[in-house]
Scaffold this active site. Structure first.
Site, PDB file in Angstrom:
ATOM      1  N   LYS A  24       0.946  -1.287  -0.304  1.00  0.00           N
ATOM      2  CA  LYS A  24       0.107  -0.265   0.023  1.00  0.00           C
ATOM      3  C   LYS A  24       1.103   1.559  -0.141  1.00  0.00           C
ATOM      4  O   LYS A  24       1.669   1.459   0.789  1.00  0.00           O
ATOM      5  CB  LYS A  24      -0.557   0.018   1.138  1.00  0.00           C
ATOM      6  CG  LYS A  24      -2.213   0.827   1.489  1.00  0.00           C
ATOM      7  CD  LYS A  24      -3.027   1.138   2.662  1.00  0.00           C
ATOM      8  CE  LYS A  24      -3.651   1.810   2.780  1.00  0.00           C
ATOM      9  NZ  LYS A  24      -4.740   1.337   3.500  1.00  0.00           N
TER      10      LYS A  24
ATOM     11  N   SER B 251      -9.854   1.292   2.811  1.00  0.00           N
ATOM     12  CA  SER B 251      -8.873   1.580   2.092  1.00  0.00           C
ATOM     13  C   SER B 251      -7.884   1.211   1.195  1.00  0.00           C
ATOM     14  O   SER B 251      -6.912   2.299   0.766  1.00  0.00           O
ATOM     15  CB  SER B 251      -8.202   3.041   3.238  1.00  0.00           C
ATOM     16  OG  SER B 251      -7.066   2.314   3.695  1.00  0.00           O
TER      17      SER B 251
ATOM     18  N   SER C  53      -9.855  -1.249   7.141  1.00  0.00           N
ATOM     19  CA  SER C  53      -9.000  -1.019   5.713  1.00  0.00           C
ATOM     20  C   SER C  53      -8.553  -1.853   5.288  1.00  0.00           C
ATOM     21  O   SER C  53      -7.474  -2.331   4.196  1.00  0.00           O
ATOM     22  CB  SER C  53      -8.256  -0.259   5.697  1.00  0.00           C
ATOM     23  OG  SER C  53      -8.996   1.126   6.171  1.00  0.00           O
TER      24      SER C  53
END
Lengths: 100, 488
Positions: free
Chosen positions: B80, B155, B179
């Site tokens: 990420k 996310s 997330s």
């Protein structure tokens, strides 16, 4: 407690948060923050008499270490991402702070 | 070479170590796959082709020289884009960090590379990890690999989509309110949030420091367990990492759930849950019961307050953490702030942050401000204690607590973007694990109409990740949901 927000409230919070919002953003956030806060108000009805706050789930953990110097980032690496810097002098450059 | 991407991380590692597969070939297949699918998915902010091939070449040379290879040798992994890799652009999908090149590695990066993993890409995410749909990215939304008009969740949407689309066998996300688990559910892959403090946050761009935790995505529980075994453990650079010993997670995968007590908070999961989600949840519990687990009723009376508590605590912490982005030390600087330092800060921040980040900074600043601190922030922290007590009580009766990961299957892009509160409510089943610090996993457990993936969430006792891996692995042996892949 009322969560009705005014534009003045939004401007006060934005100033604390160092955000220069546009007029449109102020209107939008006034409405949306009021909605969210009205929803969040439900926590105020819960009896929390004598209940300690949880700031952190491992709050009791000992986190100290010996105070010994360790290497840190070299100056050139620290300044490498700066939008404006005097790399020779080793300084970040910002607009005038005093007497401007 | 493309079929190599159907292998698990463990299979790739074993073949690379055994000399039947070259790390460069695996890396090349992963890079080609990312190039092929990214125009459709928008899952990657940056594909690190040259660096990755160079690292993979090093792994092959180490093997040829007879050196002992690490537990992730030759395994391509995507991170990420809120984790720092030295010299590799790291943006948190924010305009304010669009040009940021970290001068150091996150601890997870150092540990992965020491284990032989090859970092191939940085994945798209909601800006500063704030969102549940990946629509808050400055670089545009990620598309769900199973349905292009749907969100991959957020996310960590790009990291979940990357594993689902068979670009990489493993990726890392961060989980502050769901997330990792929710995009895992939406993309039909395993998403794992470790116990708070299990994995170092050093080099993770902070959102809410008492809630943030890094964890893996994989296609199997075993691969997630392998990844966590590399990531876990104390770190001198993060004072919140726990000194608890790290067990052998792979040893927990016995395939046996006999005697495991699964707590089901019936009252909490009875409202506002999509019919397909409810059906697959009940079927998954029945599968585990038939395999020897026991279902027990548990009560979590304060779980219904978890959303307001979470959004008060998380935004307060975010408003403080994001104060550092001011156009001085790194990142974007507004050209319209030359008159004063104050103007520089406030113009930079207004132009650099996206709407959701600004909304949360505003909310967090409000709840911390004079006159509102006790009524909102302190109150939320007290209810956080009550929620922890609920879970402590539940874990006296049960070894894990089961819930759907999300109350709904992947929703449509644009469906909730105009109403932040509706978006927040989608996190109803995931935020509790962050507030209590407990570990949690989402595993594929079926599909809604239109082949939209659905996840089963299990939450465990503090530091008992092993039981979650054990149940998830046993469930995989009984079902084939985790073997299914989207057509893309």
């Amino acid at each position: 407690m009322s969560t009705a927000l005014t534009i003045a409230d939004v401007e006060r919070i934005a100033a604390l948060a160092q955000l220069e919002l546009t007029g449109e953003e102020k209107q939008l956030f006034m409405r949306q923050l009021a909605d969210i806060l009205a929803y969040a108000e439900q926590v105020q009805a819960i009896d929390t008499t004598g209940v300690p706050a949880t700031a952190h789930v491992h709050a009791g953990q000992r986190t100290e270490r010996e105070d010994e110097p360790r290497p840190s980032l070299p100056l050139n690496a620290t300044l490498a991402n700066a939008p404006d810097a005097d790399r020779d002098a080793g300084l970040f450059r910002v607009p005038r702070v005093i007497g401007g | 070479m493309a079929d190599v991407l159907n292998r698990t991380a463990r299979e790739i590692r074993d073949e690379v170590a055994g000399g039947t597969l070259s790390a460069v070939d695996v890396c090349g297949a992963s890079l080609d796959r990312m190039d092929a699918v990214n125009p459709a998915l928008n899952a990657f902010n940056h594909i690190a082709r040259d660096r990755a091939l160079e690292r993979a070449g090093e792994i092959d040379r180490q093997r040829a020289s007879g050196a002992t290879l690490g537990p992730l040798a030759g395994v391509p992994i995507a991170l990420k884009d809120n984790m720092c890799v030295k010299g590799m652009r790291t943006t948190a999908s924010s305009r304010i960090l669009d040009n940021f090149i970290p001068p150091y590695d996150a601890t997870v990066v150092a540990r992965l590379e020491r284990a032989g993993a090859v970092i191939v890409a940085k994945t798209n995410c909601d800006e500063f990890a704030m969102g549940s749909s990946n629509e808050n990215s400055a670089y545009g939304a990620v598309k769900n690999p199973w349905a292009a008009d749907r969100t991959p969740g957020g996310s960590s949407g790009g990291s979940a989509a990357a594993v689902a689309a068979r670009c990489v066998p493993l990726s890392l996300g961060s989980d502050t309110g769901g997330s990792i688990r929710q995009p895992g559910s939406f993309c039909g892959v395993v998403g794992f949030k470790p116990t708070y403090g299990r994995v170092s946050r050093y080099g993770l761009l902070a959102f809410a420091s008492s809630l943030d935790q890094i964890g893996p995505f994989g296609r199997t529980a075993a691969d997630a367990a392998l990844a966590l075994s590399v990531l876990a453990g104390p770190d001198g650079a993060d004072a919140t990492t726990a000194t608890e010993p790290v067990p052998d997670y792979l040893a927990a995968l016995t395939g046996d759930v006999k005697g495991i007590r699964i707590g089901v908070p019936r009252a909490f999961v009875s409202e506002g849950v999509d019919a397909d989600v409810r059906r697959t949840f009940d079927e998954a519990l029945e599968t585990l019961r038939a395999a020897g687990a026991t279902l027990v009723d548990v009560e979590l009376p304060h779980a219904k307050y978890a959303i307001p508590v979470y959004y008060l605590v998380a935004t307060a912490e975010a408003s403080s953490n994001l104060a550092r982005y001011d156009g001085v030390k790194y990142g974007y600087r507004s050209p319209h702030g030359k008159d004063s330092l104050k103007a520089l800060y406030s113009r930079t921040r207004d132009e650099g942050f996206g709407p959701e980040v600004k909304r949360r900074i505003m909310l967090g600043t409000y709840v911390l401000s004079a006159g509102y601190y006790d009524a909102f922030y302190l109150k939320a922290q007290q209810v956080r204690t009550l929620l922890r007590r609920d879970y402590e009580k539940a874990f006296q009766k049960a070894d894990v607590v089961a819930m759907p990961t999300s109350p709904m299957p992947p929703f449509k892009l644009g469906e909730k973007t105009d109403d932040p509160l509706q978006m927040y409510l989608a996190d109803v089943f995931t935020v509790s694990a962050n507030l209590t610090g407990a570990p949690g996993i989402s595993i594929p457990c079926g599909f809604a109409a239109g082949r939209l993936p659905i996840g089963l969430q299990l939450t465990g006792r503090m530091f008992d990740e092993s039981t979650l891996f054990r149940i998830a692995d046993a469930y995989e042996r009984l079902t084939d949901w985790h073997t299914q892949s989207p057509v893309i």
